[in-house]
Design an enzyme around this catalytic site. Structure first.
Site, PDB file in Angstrom:
ATOM      1  N   HIS A 107       0.843  -1.196   0.000  1.00 37.02           N
ATOM      2  CA  HIS A 107       0.000   0.000   0.000  1.00 37.02           C
ATOM      3  C   HIS A 107       0.881   1.250   0.000  1.00 37.02           C
ATOM      4  CE1 HIS A 107      -2.817   3.081   1.462  1.00 37.02           C
ATOM      5  NE2 HIS A 107      -3.767   2.289   1.008  1.00 37.02           N
ATOM      6  N   GLU A 181      -2.542   2.765  -7.357  1.00 33.35           N
ATOM      7  CA  GLU A 181      -2.726   3.854  -6.391  1.00 33.35           C
ATOM      8  C   GLU A 181      -1.761   4.990  -6.706  1.00 33.35           C
ATOM      9  OE1 GLU A 181      -3.803   2.667  -1.967  1.00 33.35           O
ATOM     10  OE2 GLU A 181      -1.827   1.989  -2.556  1.00 33.35           O
TER      11      GLU A 181
END
Length: 266
Positions: A107, A181
Site C-alpha cells: 500500500h 494507487e
C-alpha cells in the site's frame, strides 16, 4: 471477463484507517448481476463481490462472520518472514490459520510514508508476495507513482520497475490482483481523471501481456485506488481496464461506499 481475483472491499471495524475495495463480478461485463442476498450484511452489494480488508486484530476476529456470503476478509499487511522469532510480525501462516484468504501488500502508505516512517522497497514488496502466496494466501499488490514522478513523466517507468520486481514472485496468477494507487491522489482529495487512470491500467495490462502472457493479462483484475467517491466511481468503472476500486475515506461512510459498490452493478 476477468475472474482471477476476489472482488474486494476494505473495511475494519476497529481501525480509523479503513479501506474498502470492491470489484465487479466477471459477468457484470455483460451487463447482468447476481441479485441473490446472503443476509443483511450484503444489502446494497448485489452485483459486486467484496472483501473486508481489516487490520491484524480485526481480520483475525472477523473471518468467521462472513462464511457463506459474498464478503471476505483480508489483512492490510503481512510479514516478509516465515513463522519464527520475528517479534511483532504477523506471518502469512498466522493469517491462514485464522481463516484469512487475502492480504494487501505494498500500500502507498507503506511504500512511501514519512508519517508512519515506512519505506518499503520493491524488493520487500515482492518478498512479501512470495511468502504470502507460498502460504496459500491470495494477494492484492498496490503500485503507483508519486506526484513528482508524474510531473516528470516517469509514471510508466516507475510502474515498470515495480512490476519487474514483483512478477518473479507470483506463483499463481489466479490468486493475484493489482491496485493502481497514484500516491498524489491518496488522502488528498485529488483523483486521477478516468482517462489518466485508464491509460495507466492499459499500460499495466499490456506490460503483463508482454512479460508474462496475454492470457494472464486479459484475466488480471486491476483496481483503481485514489480518492474514489460516489460522484466519480461510475465514470471510472466504465473504463475498459478498470475492474474495481480500493476505497479509502469514502469507506467511512456506509452510504458512500454502497453507492460506489452500486455503480459497479450498472
Amino acid at each position: 471477463r476477468r475472474s482471477t481475483a476476489l472482488p474486494l472491499c476494505n473495511v475494519t471495524p476497529v481501525s480509523p484507517h479503513r479501506q474498502l475495495e470492491v470489484q465487479r463480478e466477471p459477468q457484470l461485463r455483460q451487463g447482468s448481476f447476481d441479485g441473490s442476498r446472503g443476509g443483511p450484511a450484503e444489502d446494497g452489494l448485489q452485483g459486486a463481490r467484496s472483501a473486508v480488508r481489516a487490520d491484524d486484530d480485526a481480520s483475525r476476529s472477523g473471518a468467521g462472520y462472513v462464511d457463506g456470503s459474498k464478503l471476505g476478509v483480508s489483512s492490510q499487511n503481512v510479514s516478509a518472514n516465515p513463522n519464527g522469532a520475528y517479534t511483532g510480525e504477523v506471518s502469512a501462516e498466522q493469517l491462514v490459520d485464522a481463516g484469512i484468504k487475502w492480504t494487501i501488500i505494498g500500500h502507498s502508505e507503506r511504500r512511501q510514508s514519512e508519517r508512519i516512517m515506512s519505506f518499503e522497497s520493491n524488493f520487500l514488496v515482492s518478498q512479501k508476495a512470495k511468502i504470502a502466496m507460498a502460504a496459500g494466501l491470495s494477494v492484492c499488490v498496490c503500485v503507483g507513482e508519486t506526484e513528482t514522478e508524474r510531473k516528470e513523466n516517469k509514471t510508466f517507468e516507475v510502474l515498470e520497475e515495480q512490476l519487474r520486481a514483483l512478477i518473479p514472485s507470483i506463483s499463481d496468477w489466479t490468486k493475484f490482483s493489482l491496485a493502481y494507487e497514484p500516491l498524489w491522489a491518496i488522502g488528498t482529495g485529488n483523483t486521477a481523471t478516468a482517462k489518466q487512470a485508464q491509460d495507466v491500467h492499459a499500460f499495466v495490462r499490456s506490460f503483463i501481456a508482454k512479460v508474462v502472457n496475454p492470457e494472464v493479462a486479459a484475466a488480471l483484475q486491476i483496481c483503481y485506488g485514489g480518492s474514489v467517491k460516489p460522484k466519480n466511481s461510475a465514470e471510472l468503472i466504465s473504463m475498459e481496464d478498470i475492474d474495481g476500486f480500493l476505497v479509502g475515506g469514502a469507506s467511512l461512510k456506509p452510504d458512500s461506499f454502497l453507492a460506489i459498490a452500486g455503480s459497479m452493478a450498472k
